[in-house]
Design a protein around this motif. Structure first.
Motif, PDB file in Angstrom:
ATOM      1  N   ALA A 152       0.642  -1.560  -0.235  1.00 10.51           N
ATOM      2  CA  ALA A 152      -0.349   0.237   0.167  1.00 10.51           C
ATOM      3  C   ALA A 152       0.911   1.177   0.013  1.00 10.51           C
ATOM      4  O   ALA A 152       0.538   1.675  -0.813  1.00 10.51           O
ATOM      5  N   GLY A 153       1.784   1.252   0.861  1.00 13.12           N
ATOM      6  CA  GLY A 153       3.068   2.363   0.616  1.00 13.12           C
ATOM      7  C   GLY A 153       3.510   2.307   0.002  1.00 13.12           C
ATOM      8  O   GLY A 153       3.439   3.168  -1.479  1.00 13.12           O
ATOM      9  N   LEU A 154       4.024   1.226  -1.206  1.00 14.62           N
ATOM     10  CA  LEU A 154       4.323   1.725  -2.915  1.00 14.62           C
ATOM     11  C   LEU A 154       3.613   1.952  -3.339  1.00 14.62           C
ATOM     12  O   LEU A 154       3.825   3.276  -3.923  1.00 14.62           O
ATOM     13  N   LEU A 155       2.353   1.585  -3.845  1.00 19.68           N
ATOM     14  CA  LEU A 155       0.900   2.372  -4.453  1.00 19.68           C
ATOM     15  C   LEU A 155       1.111   3.453  -3.640  1.00 19.68           C
ATOM     16  O   LEU A 155       0.411   4.977  -4.877  1.00 19.68           O
ATOM     17  N   PHE A 156       1.236   4.145  -2.274  1.00 25.21           N
ATOM     18  CA  PHE A 156       1.203   4.984  -2.014  1.00 25.21           C
ATOM     19  C   PHE A 156       1.710   6.492  -2.500  1.00 25.21           C
ATOM     20  O   PHE A 156       1.305   7.490  -3.085  1.00 25.21           O
ATOM     21  N   GLY A 157       2.513   5.986  -2.753  1.00 32.77           N
ATOM     22  CA  GLY A 157       4.019   6.855  -3.555  1.00 32.77           C
ATOM     23  C   GLY A 157       3.813   7.628  -5.044  1.00 32.77           C
ATOM     24  O   GLY A 157       4.771   8.602  -5.127  1.00 32.77           O
ATOM     25  N   ILE A 182       9.822   7.870  -1.553  1.00 32.15           N
ATOM     26  CA  ILE A 182       9.638   7.680  -2.631  1.00 32.15           C
ATOM     27  C   ILE A 182       9.556   8.321  -3.453  1.00 32.15           C
ATOM     28  O   ILE A 182      10.286   9.287  -4.578  1.00 32.15           O
ATOM     29  N   LEU A 183       9.402   9.817  -3.166  1.00 34.59           N
ATOM     30  CA  LEU A 183       8.614  10.914  -2.947  1.00 34.59           C
ATOM     31  C   LEU A 183      10.036  11.830  -3.681  1.00 34.59           C
ATOM     32  O   LEU A 183      10.175  12.422  -4.264  1.00 34.59           O
ATOM     33  N   GLY A 184      11.300  11.305  -1.920  1.00 32.05           N
ATOM     34  CA  GLY A 184      12.647  12.485  -2.124  1.00 32.05           C
ATOM     35  C   GLY A 184      13.495  12.021  -3.145  1.00 32.05           C
ATOM     36  O   GLY A 184      14.368  12.642  -3.549  1.00 32.05           O
TER      37      GLY A 184
END
Length: 316
Positions: A85-90, A206-208
């Motif tokens: 879920a964190g991967l998808l969110f990022g 991911i965003l960084g």
């Protein structure tokens, strides 16, 4: 004890007045968030904004979890689903912010709100949640209202704009996938703070990395307006409204909740009128009526009512 018991699973549960009120508040907050992002852009580039707001929201989630006694770091079988879920969110926000560099904001907001269609399709495929023909029609009406309010289609669309559109659609699909993942995995039984915590925490690196690859930098100290807008995004939008969203997702139909998000860009247009002095036309009134009519069709209870199952412990 009654001789009959109504059993309505969360997937088929109609939205309560309290849930409707919360969704309206969430959509209003998210509509203004689009303006907050735009106003902060001169001081903070877009993907750095997304990274900073995730970094600021994580302590908020930890504090709320501690206050509620949620053991956010306890082992409960949600790690794999949470990391996914964190991967998808990022990746969702990487696609959205990169797409915004190629397409217009008005086109982007329309294509982002293809998400309810992906939720409806995924709910049918993975959750056994079926929409009636009138509900599909309601989704179509709401989407048409959003498109009318924002003013698409637009002329002079080249290949770069179309690529940006596709990236926004992909971002909407990932938003839908994250919602469905929470409903279909062990995350459904986890506390909302933990389900969202996975996403916020993993989105930071991911965003960084995405900001670094894009060459984004902050060349000057952000002013008071930019800092206050970042606080709004981090504490209120991600830390609190996203938490309320996942709380509602655990209890109500994913399709019906997702349909309500069609109101968000309408609130964004109104906020643009009052804050950025954009023009409102009678077309906007017609668009709002389409969205409201669509939401009514999606959330209208089934005329046949909930399924009634006899209680086996009581004699006929």
């Amino acid at each position: 004890m009654s001789s009959e018991q109504s059993i309505v699973p969360s997937n088929g549960r109609p939205l309560s007045p309290g849930a409707v009120a919360l969704m309206l508040m969430l959509c209003l907050s998210w509509g203004f968030n689009q303006i907050a992002v735009k106003l902060a852009l001169p001081d903070i580039p877009p993907m750095l904004q997304a990274m900073i707001r995730s970094a600021g929201a994580l302590p908020v989630l930890l504090l709320i979890a501690k206050a509620r006694g949620v053991k956010i770091f306890a082992s409960d079988g949600t790690l794999v689903a949470g990391l996914f879920a964190g991967l998808l969110f990022g990746l969702e926000f990487v696609l959205i912010f990169r797409g915004l560099l190629l397409t217009s904001a008005s086109r982007a907001v329309v294509f982002l709100y293809t998400a309810p269609f992906f939720v409806a399709l995924g709910s049918y495929q993975f959750l056994g949640e079926r929409l009636r023909a009138s509900q599909w029609g309601g989704l179509g009406l709401s989407f048409a209202g959003v498109a009318l309010a924002i003013g698409v289609p637009q002329a002079n669309v080249d290949a770069n704009v179309l690529l940006g559109d596709l990236m926004i659609v992909a971002g909407g699909a990932l938003w839908a996938a994250t919602t469905l993942l929470v409903k279909a995995t062990a995350l459904l039984q986890a506390a909302p703070e933990k389900a969202l915590g996975y996403q916020v925490a993993l989105s930071i690196p991911i965003l960084g990395v995405a900001a670094w690859i894009s060459g984004e930098t902050i060349t000057r100290l952000p002013g008071p307006l930019a800092l206050s807008l970042m606080a709004y995004q981090a504490i209120w939008v991600v830390g609190l409204t996203f938490l309320l969203w996942f709380t509602l997702v655990k209890s109500y139909s994913a399709s019906k909740l997702s349909a309500f998000t069609f109101i968000t860009p309408l609130f964004g247009v109104v906020a643009s009128y009052f804050i950025m002095h954009d023009t409102l036309t009678p077309v906007f009134g017609a668009a709002a009526l389409l969205v409201i009519a669509g939401l009514y069709l999606v959330n209208r209870p089934n005329a046949s009512g909930p399924k009634v199952v006899p209680d086996p412990t009581v004699p006929a």
